[in-house]
Design an enzyme around this catalytic site. Structure first.
Site, short mmCIF file in Angstrom:
data_model
loop_
_atom_site.label_atom_id
_atom_site.label_comp_id
_atom_site.label_asym_id
_atom_site.label_seq_id
_atom_site.Cartn_x
_atom_site.Cartn_y
_atom_site.Cartn_z
N CYS A 169 9.02 -3.17 -2.22
CA CYS A 169 8.30 -2.19 -3.03
C CYS A 169 9.26 -1.22 -3.69
O CYS A 169 9.95 -0.45 -3.02
CB CYS A 169 7.29 -1.49 -2.13
SG CYS A 169 6.83 0.17 -2.60
N CYS A 205 8.67 2.61 -3.27
CA CYS A 205 8.99 3.06 -1.90
C CYS A 205 10.42 3.55 -1.82
O CYS A 205 10.72 4.51 -1.12
CB CYS A 205 8.79 1.93 -0.89
SG CYS A 205 7.08 1.39 -0.76
#
Ligand SMILES: [Zn+2]
Length: 150
Positions: free
Chosen positions: A65, A68
């Protein structure tokens, strides 16, 4: 369960900070509060995140991700700013599927403020530091308000 080495921002001493424990970590040399940053998966989430004596900022993230990776340093900054008041717990959702399901994580990053296992606040998606700081402080002040009422 591991421990992390954290450099004291006040005096520079390196301290070993355990992932779980009573109270909050303080510098062994100057006794200033140290930022508390730990990682937890399904097996130790209860011990590390729910038994914490201070509210826990949970970062539910994934290795694949992109956002993230941007939000992670922002959360670490908040953990340093609010040392002694909060604990940051990073949980990789792929390594902690039961925890992700329990908090019905549909997107990463999902951020939670937990107080002894109870969700005080929740945020899905990345946000810049000032926004995250305001969100966190609001959750922490809501907790204080609840305590003075009861
Ligand atoms: Zn120190």
């Amino acid at each position: 369960m591991g421990s992390e080495t954290v450099k004291c921002s006040n005096c520079g001493k390196r301290n070993k900070v355990p992932a779980a424990g009573a109270g909050t970590p303080r510098c062994g040399n100057c006794h200033e509060p140290l930022p508390w940053i730990a990682s937890a998966a399904d097996g130790d989430f209860a011990e590390i995140a729910e038994k914490s004596s201070v509210p826990v900022l949970v970062d539910l993230w994934a290795t694949w991700c992109g956002p993230c990776r941007m939000v992670s340093p922002a959360l670490e900054q908040l953990a340093r700013e609010r040392a002694g008041q909060i604990k940051l717990v990073k949980t990789d959702v792929d390594a902690a599927p039961a925890t992700a399901e329990r908090f019905t994580v549909r997107a990463v990053p999902t951020l939670l403020v937990l107080d002894r296992g109870e969700v005080l606040a929740r945020q899905a998606g990345a946000a810049p530091v000032p926004q995250l700081r305001a969100w966190l402080d609001q959750a922490l002040s809501a907790k204080v308000g609840k305590e003075t009422k009861s």
